[in-house]
Design an enzyme around this catalytic site. Structure first.
Site, PDB file in Angstrom:
ATOM      1  N   ARG A  58      51.005  16.770  33.789  1.00  0.00           N
ATOM      2  CA  ARG A  58      51.832  17.142  34.927  1.00  0.00           C
ATOM      3  C   ARG A  58      51.642  16.217  36.126  1.00  0.00           C
ATOM      4  O   ARG A  58      52.618  15.738  36.716  1.00  0.00           O
ATOM      5  CB  ARG A  58      51.515  18.591  35.353  1.00  0.00           C
ATOM      6  CG  ARG A  58      52.168  19.664  34.506  1.00  0.00           C
ATOM      7  CD  ARG A  58      51.411  20.975  34.618  1.00  0.00           C
ATOM      8  NE  ARG A  58      50.051  20.820  34.143  1.00  0.00           N
ATOM      9  CZ  ARG A  58      49.721  20.814  32.841  1.00  0.00           C
ATOM     10  NH1 ARG A  58      50.636  21.033  31.934  1.00  0.00           N
ATOM     11  NH2 ARG A  58      48.472  20.612  32.466  1.00  0.00           N
ATOM     12  N   THR A  59      50.393  15.981  36.512  1.00  0.00           N
ATOM     13  CA  THR A  59      50.146  15.206  37.728  1.00  0.00           C
ATOM     14  C   THR A  59      50.645  13.772  37.579  1.00  0.00           C
ATOM     15  O   THR A  59      51.356  13.256  38.450  1.00  0.00           O
ATOM     16  CB  THR A  59      48.650  15.213  38.079  1.00  0.00           C
ATOM     17  OG1 THR A  59      48.209  16.569  38.235  1.00  0.00           O
ATOM     18  CG2 THR A  59      48.391  14.455  39.366  1.00  0.00           C
ATOM     19  N   LYS A  86      35.454  -2.325  29.050  1.00  0.00           N
ATOM     20  CA  LYS A  86      34.602  -3.494  28.803  1.00  0.00           C
ATOM     21  C   LYS A  86      33.480  -3.609  29.827  1.00  0.00           C
ATOM     22  O   LYS A  86      32.744  -4.587  29.844  1.00  0.00           O
ATOM     23  CB  LYS A  86      35.457  -4.764  28.833  1.00  0.00           C
ATOM     24  CG  LYS A  86      36.610  -4.772  27.834  1.00  0.00           C
ATOM     25  CD  LYS A  86      37.475  -6.014  28.021  1.00  0.00           C
ATOM     26  CE  LYS A  86      38.687  -5.985  27.091  1.00  0.00           C
ATOM     27  NZ  LYS A  86      39.578  -7.153  27.294  1.00  0.00           N
ATOM     28  N   ARG A 108      43.119   9.136  39.752  1.00  0.00           N
ATOM     29  CA  ARG A 108      42.411  10.288  39.189  1.00  0.00           C
ATOM     30  C   ARG A 108      41.165   9.753  38.510  1.00  0.00           C
ATOM     31  O   ARG A 108      41.237   8.816  37.696  1.00  0.00           O
ATOM     32  CB  ARG A 108      43.258  11.053  38.180  1.00  0.00           C
ATOM     33  CG  ARG A 108      42.443  12.072  37.367  1.00  0.00           C
ATOM     34  CD  ARG A 108      43.290  13.074  36.637  1.00  0.00           C
ATOM     35  NE  ARG A 108      43.905  14.025  37.550  1.00  0.00           N
ATOM     36  CZ  ARG A 108      44.477  15.163  37.151  1.00  0.00           C
ATOM     37  NH1 ARG A 108      44.508  15.482  35.874  1.00  0.00           N
ATOM     38  NH2 ARG A 108      45.016  15.979  38.028  1.00  0.00           N
ATOM     39  N   HIS A 136      41.744  18.078  44.808  1.00  0.00           N
ATOM     40  CA  HIS A 136      43.050  17.743  44.238  1.00  0.00           C
ATOM     41  C   HIS A 136      44.094  18.143  45.284  1.00  0.00           C
ATOM     42  O   HIS A 136      44.796  19.138  45.140  1.00  0.00           O
ATOM     43  CB  HIS A 136      43.252  18.518  42.932  1.00  0.00           C
ATOM     44  CG  HIS A 136      44.383  18.043  42.083  1.00  0.00           C
ATOM     45  ND1 HIS A 136      45.279  17.084  42.492  1.00  0.00           N
ATOM     46  CD2 HIS A 136      44.788  18.407  40.827  1.00  0.00           C
ATOM     47  CE1 HIS A 136      46.164  16.871  41.527  1.00  0.00           C
ATOM     48  NE2 HIS A 136      45.888  17.663  40.516  1.00  0.00           N
TER      49      HIS A 136
END
Length: 309
Positions: A58-59, A86, A108, A136
């Site tokens: 969703r986000t 890496k 995020r 959030h």
């Protein structure tokens, strides 16, 4: 312009005016989203990058749609397919993204504080799309828009947040913003999932009945097993549902006109039963999803307008 900061990292330092700035602007963008031509030009020629070091549906999707509807080039970056695998540091990864003339980084990350750290070390605008157990902020704003639409006002409301509150960055951002607006917040969940929550100054409930009674808005949270290093703090999912899940039988304690919300994804039959989650009398879960695009359009538009101003 009621919001002049370079980034959006937290709701803890938002003023009441700043919160309403985002909500009022989001209403305008929601009207645009419901029109035949879902396009604006405030981000025309700009580039946004969704840098997601955790999975999201969703986000990430709503930030991408939001950017494109404002006219930006929106790029999705997946850490699992990047040089981060890496051994490249987070800051090096972001600096390389910004060096490609990126205007906004939507980040995020699994580490609390990552968004604040990146924002302090880059000239690009940074939006916190979830950092560890911390915050959030865009979810809190879309929650408030959903409540405002359903209730007509954010005055004199009581909100119950129920479930895995300790591991929930949504709960923290909601609590900060709601307390700024004078909303009374009640918390309920397994004792280990309420660890340290007294610090927020919310009412800690001892039963589901206490949490639901005289409550205007119920926000259910899922058990966030991916953020729990230790053993799950309850014997079984069935027992969790019995004590802390929202069922049709428990809704008898709720007042008339109560609304139910959930940041998603829903674990049906665990924190909420399907006959409650899908009941049109209560549920505003899909409204939250729709409002997420409008709120994120408001955030991106505001940050770019700040820079241009």
């Amino acid at each position: 312009m009621s919001y002049t900061k370079k980034d959006l990292i937290t709701t803890s330092n938002l003023t009441k005016d700043e919160i309403y700035h985002f909500l009022n602007l989001a209403k305008e963008f929601k009207a645009l989203n419901n029109s035949d031509v879902k396009k604006a030009k405030s981000l025309y020629g700009k580039t946004t990058v969704n840098a997601f070091f955790e999975n999201s549906t969703r986000t990430r999707t709503s930030f991408e749609i939001a950017a494109k509807r404002l006219g930006a080039d929106a790029i999705n970056f997946s850490a699992s397919q990047s040089s981060a695998k890496k051994g490249e540091t987070l800051l090096d990864t972001i600096n390389n993204i910004v060096a490609m003339k990126t205007d906004i980084v939507v980040l995020r990350h699994y580490s609390s504080g990552a968004a604040k750290f990146v924002a302090a070390n880059t000239d690009a605008h940074v939006v916190n799309a979830g950092d560890g157990l911390n915050e959030h902020p865009s979810q809190a704003l879309l929650d408030l828009l959903t409540i405002l639409e359903a209730k007509g006002s954010l005055e004199n409301l009581t909100v119950a947040i129920i479930g895995d509150i300790f591991h929930s960055r949504v709960a923290r951002s909601d609590i900060y913003a709601m307390k700024t607006l004078g909303i009374q917040v009640k918390l309920f969940g397994p004792p280990m999932m309420l660890t340290g929550m007294e610090a927020f100054g919310c009412k800690i409930c001892k039963s589901m009945q206490e949490a639901l009674e005289d409550t205007d808005v119920i926000i259910m949270l899922r058990i966030q097993l991916e953020r729990q290093d230790d053993e799950v703090p309850f014997p079984s999912v069935r027992e969790y549902s019995n004590f802390f899940g929202l069922t049709k039988a428990k809704m008898k304690f709720a007042k008339e006109g109560v609304i139910i919300m959930h940041p998603g994804p829903i674990n049906r039959g665990v924190e909420i039963n399907s006959d409650v989650a899908d009941d049109p009398r209560y549920t505003h879960i899909l409204n939250q999803v729709e409002n997420g695009v409008a709120v994120r359009m408001a955030i991106l538009h505001t940050l770019i307008s700040n820079k241009q101003g």
